[in-house]
Scaffold this active site. Structure first.
Site, PDB file in Angstrom:
ATOM      1  CD  GLU A 129      32.688  44.227  54.435  1.00 16.48           C
ATOM      2  OE1 GLU A 129      32.964  44.209  53.223  1.00 16.48           O
ATOM      3  OE2 GLU A 129      32.367  45.998  54.214  1.00 16.48           O
ATOM      4  CG  PHE A 130      35.614  38.625  58.234  1.00 16.07           C
ATOM      5  CD1 PHE A 130      36.197  39.006  59.437  1.00 16.07           C
ATOM      6  CD2 PHE A 130      35.828  37.873  57.614  1.00 16.07           C
ATOM      7  CE1 PHE A 130      37.952  37.986  59.560  1.00 16.07           C
ATOM      8  CE2 PHE A 130      36.919  37.028  57.013  1.00 16.07           C
ATOM      9  CZ  PHE A 130      37.951  37.396  58.202  1.00 16.07           C
ATOM     10  CB  ILE A 131      37.517  42.609  54.901  1.00 21.60           C
ATOM     11  CG1 ILE A 131      36.646  44.169  55.244  1.00 21.60           C
ATOM     12  CG2 ILE A 131      38.420  43.265  53.760  1.00 21.60           C
ATOM     13  CD1 ILE A 131      36.673  45.127  54.801  1.00 21.60           C
ATOM     14  CG  ASP A 234      45.535  56.997  63.936  1.00 23.30           C
ATOM     15  OD1 ASP A 234      47.078  57.079  64.017  1.00 23.30           O
ATOM     16  OD2 ASP A 234      45.596  55.962  65.039  1.00 23.30           O
TER      17      ASP A 234
END
Length: 330
Positions: A129-131, A234
């Site tokens: 998904e592009f956010i 991380d």
């Protein structure tokens, strides 16, 4: 870890039709079927399972030095794609499994993974998904609460570890399942890094003292209830952002199921403030001896930075080890 690639803010909007795209299978029994290698497997997936009929623009995204990142604009919305020309699909399998596990908790926002696989000329890719990131900094109070909710919701009946080995930065992270957290952390986290320092630098001093700490650290966990919680693994400032609505987003994970306190191991470059911790501990109450254990979890990441970037991090790791050896009289 500072060498991961993140999703950076771009002008395009989020994919409105994401719920129509195929969900990954259940976390408990998830197995990813890698794509058959085609001439352009990324384009092929976007124009079939991604429900697009046209890719209108491919733009490079900066911000990392391990992988190449791109923003794919299509008539069905936007996708974020990472590729690596030299590392096989196992690295992106670990990322996809981690993102999928965090996504399925329904707590803090993460990019939803869709597909990973090999590239025809070698290397690998992952589509997610592009956010669209917003200009506002993440809300520390909300971040703390959402992270605690993820830890509370993400549990494993298998114990401490993860479905696959993955990487923290570019360092392998061994996730073999264990029912004993002290043994797991001593062997697969501190012990692994100490062995790397010995093999890479011939650093017998830090190896010997570190092993003494591993063998004597049990009392630091007296009267502590330790459950396997889903960890990002991380969590530093470069892996934390906010979407255009100001909601926290975390990305580029090194996931595993471990003691919740281990999530703060990168706090020395995460910028967590008082409101973060207050909100976190409202959901996940602080356990006895927390302050005494904090540096033990910093140590893993200082050792990793020593192994990745050199002697500049050795003194911090050595100082923590020496302090614990004096405290434990080991």
């Amino acid at each position: 870890m500072v060498v991961h690639v993140g999703l950076l803010p771009l002008s395009s909007s989020c994919l409105p039709s994401l719920p129509r795209l195929p969900r990954l299978s259940s976390t408990k029994h998830r197995t990813f079927a890698m794509a058959v290698v085609s001439e352009d497997p990324v384009r092929e997936w976007i124009l079939s399972e991604g429900n697009a009929t046209q890719i209108t623009r491919i733009s490079p995204v900066g911000g990392g030095c391990i992988n190449r990142a791109s923003h794919y604009d299509t008539d069905a919305g936007s996708f974020f794609v990472k590729t690596n020309r030299s590392i096989g699909p196992s690295m992106f399998e670990g990322e996809a499994l981690g993102l999928g596990a965090m996504f399925e908790t329904g707590t803090i926002r993460v990019p939803k993974p869709f597909k990973f696989g090999p590239l025809p000329t070698g290397g690998s890719y992952i589509i997610m998904e592009f956010i669209e990131f917003g200009s506002r900094r993440n809300n520390q109070s909300v971040l703390g609460r959402k992270l605690a909710e993820m830890h509370k919701a993400g549990k494993s009946e298998k114990g401490f570890g993860f479905e696959v080995n993955n990487t923290v930065g570019s360092t392998p992270q061994i996730n073999t399942w264990s029912s004993d957290w002290i043994q797991f952390y001593g062997e697969h986290r501190l012990g692994y890094q100490l062995q790397l320092a010995l093999d890479q630098y011939g650093d017998g001093t830090i190896y010997e003292k570190g092993q003494r700490l591993v063998k004597s650290m049990g009392p630091l966990f007296d009267n502590v209830v330790i459950e396997p919680c889903l960890l990002h693994g991380d969590l530093w400032s470069g892996n934390i952002s906010s979407d255009k609505n100001g909601e926290p987003v975390i990305l580029d994970p090194a996931c595993y199921y471990g003691h919740s306190e281990a999530e703060f191991g990168m706090s020395w470059c995460a910028g967590f403030g008082g409101s973060f911790y207050s909100s976190y501990f409202e959901v996940m109450p602080k356990q006895p001896g927390f302050e005494k254990r904090k540096d033990l979890y910093l140590l893993y990441h200082y050792l990793n930075h020593y192994n990745l970037f050199g002697s500049g991090y050795r003194s911090s790791a050595m100082s923590i080890i020496d302090d614990y050896l004096r405290m434990l009289k080991a």
